[in-house]
Design a protein around this motif. Structure first.
Motif, PDB file in Angstrom:
ATOM      1  N   MET A  80       0.812  -1.223   0.000  1.00 51.32           N
ATOM      2  CA  MET A  80       0.000   0.000   0.000  1.00 51.32           C
ATOM      3  C   MET A  80       0.845   1.272   0.000  1.00 51.32           C
ATOM      4  SD  MET A  80      -3.078  -0.962  -0.208  1.00 51.32           S
ATOM      5  CE  MET A  80      -3.970   0.539   0.241  1.00 51.32           C
ATOM      6  N   HIS A  81       2.141   1.153   0.058  1.00 44.30           N
ATOM      7  CA  HIS A  81       3.008   2.334   0.110  1.00 44.30           C
ATOM      8  C   HIS A  81       2.810   3.187  -1.145  1.00 44.30           C
ATOM      9  CE1 HIS A  81       6.659   4.783   0.239  1.00 44.30           C
ATOM     10  NE2 HIS A  81       6.697   4.498   1.537  1.00 44.30           N
ATOM     11  N   PRO A  82       2.804   4.524  -1.020  1.00 46.06           N
ATOM     12  CA  PRO A  82       2.569   5.406  -2.174  1.00 46.06           C
ATOM     13  C   PRO A  82       3.524   5.179  -3.341  1.00 46.06           C
ATOM     14  CG  PRO A  82       2.428   6.660  -0.146  1.00 46.06           C
ATOM     15  CD  PRO A  82       2.892   5.285   0.240  1.00 46.06           C
ATOM     16  N   GLU A  83       4.734   4.711  -3.052  1.00 42.95           N
ATOM     17  CA  GLU A  83       5.677   4.454  -4.143  1.00 42.95           C
ATOM     18  C   GLU A  83       5.436   3.098  -4.816  1.00 42.95           C
ATOM     19  OE1 GLU A  83       9.848   5.125  -3.342  1.00 42.95           O
ATOM     20  OE2 GLU A  83       9.319   6.353  -1.592  1.00 42.95           O
ATOM     21  N   VAL A  84       4.594   2.278  -4.208  1.00 41.46           N
ATOM     22  CA  VAL A  84       4.415   0.914  -4.711  1.00 41.46           C
ATOM     23  C   VAL A  84       3.016   0.715  -5.293  1.00 41.46           C
ATOM     24  CG1 VAL A  84       4.489  -1.546  -4.103  1.00 41.46           C
ATOM     25  CG2 VAL A  84       6.106   0.061  -3.070  1.00 41.46           C
ATOM     26  N   ARG A  85       2.000   0.767  -4.433  1.00 41.39           N
ATOM     27  CA  ARG A  85       0.597   0.654  -4.839  1.00 41.39           C
ATOM     28  C   ARG A  85       0.318  -0.586  -5.681  1.00 41.39           C
ATOM     29  NH1 ARG A  85      -2.099   3.658  -1.259  1.00 41.39           N
ATOM     30  NH2 ARG A  85      -1.654   5.884  -1.381  1.00 41.39           N
ATOM     31  N   THR A  86       0.566  -1.753  -5.116  1.00 41.95           N
ATOM     32  CA  THR A  86       0.252  -2.993  -5.825  1.00 41.95           C
ATOM     33  C   THR A  86      -1.051  -3.580  -5.311  1.00 41.95           C
ATOM     34  OG1 THR A  86       1.434  -4.406  -4.259  1.00 41.95           O
ATOM     35  CG2 THR A  86       2.698  -3.502  -6.104  1.00 41.95           C
ATOM     36  N   LYS A  87      -1.683  -4.388  -6.137  1.00 42.63           N
ATOM     37  CA  LYS A  87      -2.935  -5.024  -5.757  1.00 42.63           C
ATOM     38  C   LYS A  87      -2.685  -6.350  -5.033  1.00 42.63           C
ATOM     39  CE  LYS A  87      -6.365  -4.475  -8.500  1.00 42.63           C
ATOM     40  NZ  LYS A  87      -7.306  -4.549  -9.646  1.00 42.63           N
ATOM     41  N   PHE A  88      -1.514  -6.951  -5.294  1.00 40.41           N
ATOM     42  CA  PHE A  88      -1.219  -8.272  -4.745  1.00 40.41           C
ATOM     43  C   PHE A  88       0.029  -8.219  -3.861  1.00 40.41           C
ATOM     44  CE2 PHE A  88      -3.292  -8.919  -8.835  1.00 40.41           C
ATOM     45  CZ  PHE A  88      -4.287  -9.816  -8.520  1.00 40.41           C
ATOM     46  N   PHE A  89       0.048  -9.059  -2.833  1.00 42.65           N
ATOM     47  CA  PHE A  89       1.273  -9.264  -2.062  1.00 42.65           C
ATOM     48  C   PHE A  89       1.322 -10.713  -1.585  1.00 42.65           C
ATOM     49  CE2 PHE A  89      -1.842  -7.824   1.075  1.00 42.65           C
ATOM     50  CZ  PHE A  89      -1.614  -8.609   2.194  1.00 42.65           C
ATOM     51  N   ALA A  90       2.535 -11.179  -1.313  1.00 45.88           N
ATOM     52  CA  ALA A  90       2.722 -12.591  -0.974  1.00 45.88           C
ATOM     53  C   ALA A  90       3.784 -12.754   0.101  1.00 45.88           C
ATOM     54  CB  ALA A  90       3.103 -13.387  -2.223  1.00 45.88           C
ATOM     55  N   LEU A  91       3.729 -13.888   0.801  1.00 44.33           N
ATOM     56  CA  LEU A  91       4.731 -14.239   1.802  1.00 44.33           C
ATOM     57  C   LEU A  91       5.134 -15.693   1.586  1.00 44.33           C
ATOM     58  CD1 LEU A  91       2.259 -12.526   3.440  1.00 44.33           C
ATOM     59  CD2 LEU A  91       4.005 -12.543   5.200  1.00 44.33           C
ATOM     60  N   CYS A  92       6.390 -15.997   1.900  1.00 45.51           N
ATOM     61  CA  CYS A  92       6.890 -17.368   1.787  1.00 45.51           C
ATOM     62  C   CYS A  92       7.940 -17.608   2.866  1.00 45.51           C
ATOM     63  CB  CYS A  92       7.499 -17.596   0.405  1.00 45.51           C
ATOM     64  SG  CYS A  92       8.194 -19.251   0.196  1.00 45.51           S
ATOM     65  N   ASN A  93       7.797 -18.739   3.580  1.00 45.65           N
ATOM     66  CA  ASN A  93       8.792 -19.103   4.598  1.00 45.65           C
ATOM     67  C   ASN A  93       9.541 -20.389   4.240  1.00 45.65           C
ATOM     68  OD1 ASN A  93       6.877 -21.053   5.012  1.00 45.65           O
ATOM     69  ND2 ASN A  93       6.496 -20.592   7.161  1.00 45.65           N
ATOM     70  N   GLY A  94       9.459 -20.778   2.984  1.00 41.87           N
ATOM     71  CA  GLY A  94      10.101 -22.013   2.548  1.00 41.87           C
ATOM     72  C   GLY A  94       9.211 -23.228   2.699  1.00 41.87           C
ATOM     73  N   ARG A  95       8.320 -23.196   3.669  1.00 41.15           N
ATOM     74  CA  ARG A  95       7.367 -24.288   3.860  1.00 41.15           C
ATOM     75  C   ARG A  95       6.057 -23.994   3.140  1.00 41.15           C
ATOM     76  NH1 ARG A  95       9.610 -27.270   8.015  1.00 41.15           N
ATOM     77  NH2 ARG A  95      10.847 -26.099   9.541  1.00 41.15           N
TER      78      ARG A  95
END
Length: 526
Positions: free
Chosen positions: A100-115
């Motif tokens: 949501m940062h003004p420089e980014v403004r993406t609709k999608f985000f993801a996380l990964c911990n290897g598992r």
């Protein structure tokens, strides 16, 4: 994709976040057609909003990956160490702030911990996609549709897209390899650790590895001695169907109450309703030194007369006391009976809510009784003697747990468990489990050769009398145990003084039934 990667490496302490990035995340990004020029690593962003008082504080945000197409960012991805839970609220909020940062403004985000890998939209609270990384091929079609570089270029709308999970055509059941030793990760799954005590519990990650090894997506997994439901739950977590059978109504209640779909926000609201009613009563003040001894005695006496509780139910001969009410102090009975009455009064008609509240209540009973031994601290220490010693043994110095504080801790753990499973076990997938009260030696409701895999941990002969030792919980939960249940229970000793030959006969019959329902060239782990 990762068929040559050894996922046991994730259990070693030196496999950290940087290893997740280089060995697991980068191959995914490259396969999604992102080139080095599209992958912006560890870009520093200035937090635009944070102030303390009138002073603006300079806080830097550093997302692990920003995926760029042309001059715009498509999505952001953050790596976590294998020991971290990517569904923890703090972790999700962190990556949301990047998106949501003004420089980014993406609709999608993801996380990964290897598992695990999880994908969110910034305008939806539930994940779009959540899977274990070793199962990535089963989810690749959808992942590619959401996050590949070509998807953003074509601007497709994915709101109606539902992937088809298909079986592997050449999966060779008969020649699956036997597994090597698997390091136990007992406390790593909130869906098991902290939900409710039980007499024995298989290690969830070991069970999951066996299910994964001997089955494929959509297969049916049976556990005819289901216990606290580890087999069934892990089958559902990796997109299999499950049949959970147990003669003990406590076991079936634990599994059904945890898994049946419920809105977490609706449940949290219900908890607040019960909390308000409980804390404004004099019963909640017992033991807090805010009432005189005379006042406490009167409050307890009135509660014992007004609110129903189990009494007169005989305990096994090995118990230190003869009837169930002697397992509790009068103060404990008064508070437990009042809390139970509140739950039933407010939510009995909303079964999915009521059952989850009562599951927390049942966990409270484990703590708030005179058999709770060796507490380490006020909230989490100690355990009921039925689970520790396999008999009702009164503690030399019984614990005095604050009832509401202890109940609130049980509820907190249940919410963590529900959040952990909600992407895999929900209204859509709950239909894939059968929870049946019954005996393993009579599976007449299952057709011949209808099950793909059996993983089960049978009763331990004379060591544990499950129904006898569940009296304390079954009675408070109003769960019926019949004389027929005792006759069908595969144990030695117990209420009916069963012999070893009777135990062996029931085990043999259960093996015959398992053989009957298992498909040819399929496996059983016993």
């Amino acid at each position: 994709m990762f068929e040559n990667f050894d996922f046991t490496l994730l259990d070693f302490p030196d496999f950290k976040e940087d290893s997740v990035r280089e060995q697991l995340i980068l191959p995914i990004l490259f396969r999604l057609k992102f080139l080095d020029e599209n992958i912006i690593r560890s870009k520093t962003l200035q937090h635009p909003f944070l102030k303390i008082g009138s002073k603006k504080r300079n806080i830097k945000l550093i997302p692990d990956y920003l995926l760029k197409i042309g001059q715009n960012y498509a999505w952001t991805l953050d790596a976590k160490a294998p020991s971290e839970n990517i569904l923890e609220t703090g972790n999700i909020e962190q990556v949301y702030s990047y998106a949501m940062h003004p420089e980014v403004r993406t609709k999608f985000f993801a996380l990964c911990n290897g598992r695990e890998f999880v994908v969110f939209r910034t305008d939806e609270s539930k994940p779009l996609l959540h899977f274990q990384l070793r199962d990535i091929e089963n989810h690749w079609e959808k992942l590619e549709r959401f996050l590949s570089i070509n998807s953003f270029q074509t601007g497709k709308d994915f709101s109606e897209y539902i992937p088809t999970k298909t079986k592997i055509v050449d999966f060779d059941y008969l020649n699956q390899p036997l597994l090597e030793e698997i390091p136990a990760r007992k406390n790593a799954a909130k869906r098991h650790f902290g939900v409710h005590g039980y007499f024995t519990r298989q290690c969830w990650n070991v069970v999951q590895e066996y299910i994964r090894n001997f089955t494929q997506i959509g297969d049916t997994v049976l556990d005819p001695y289901g216990g606290s439901g580890v087999t069934a739950i892990e089958a559902l977590m990796i997109d299999r169907k499950a049949i959970h059978i147990d003669i003990n109504p406590l076991a079936n209640f634990i599994v059904r109450s945890l898994l049946q779909p419920v809105s977490i926000s609706e449940f949290e609201t219900a908890v607040e309703v019960v909390k308000t009613e409980f804390l404004k009563s004099d019963i909640s003040k017992l033991g807090e030194n805010s009432l005189t001894q005379e006042q406490e005695s009167k409050v307890i006496e009135n509660a014992l007369q007004k609110y129903p509780y189990p009494k007169g139910i005989k305990l096994p001969k090995t118990s230190d006391v003869d009837v169930i009410e002697k397992l509790f102090s009068d103060k404990q009975i008064a508070q437990l009976a009042f809390l139970k009455s509140l739950i039933l009064k407010k939510f009995k008609k909303e079964k999915h809510i009521c059952d989850l509240l009562m599951l927390g209540f049942s966990g409270l009973i484990t703590k708030a009784n005179l058999t709770n031994h060796f507490p380490k601290n006020l909230e989490t220490g100690g355990n009921a003697a039925a689970f520790m010693y396999y008999r009702y043994r009164i503690a030399p110095k019984p614990s005095t747990y604050p009832i509401w504080k202890t109940y609130a801790e049980r509820i907190r753990r249940l919410i963590l468990a529900k959040r952990e499973i909600e992407t895999q076990i929900n209204e859509e997938t709950f239909k894939n489990i059968q929870i049946i009260k019954g005996s393993a030696h009579n599976l007449k409701f299952l057709k011949n050769e209808s099950v793909d895999y059996i993983y089960t941990d049978p009763p331990y002969g004379a060591k544990i009398q499950y129904l006898d030792l569940s009296i304390m919980w079954n009675a408070w939960l109003d769960l019926e145990v019949t004389e027929e249940d005792y006759q069908l229970e595969a144990i030695e000793g117990g209420k009916n003084n069963k012999t070893r030959d009777e135990y062996k006969t029931l085990i043999i019959k259960s093996l015959e039934e398992m053989f009957r329902v298992l498909k040819f060239d399929r496996w059983m782990s016993f």
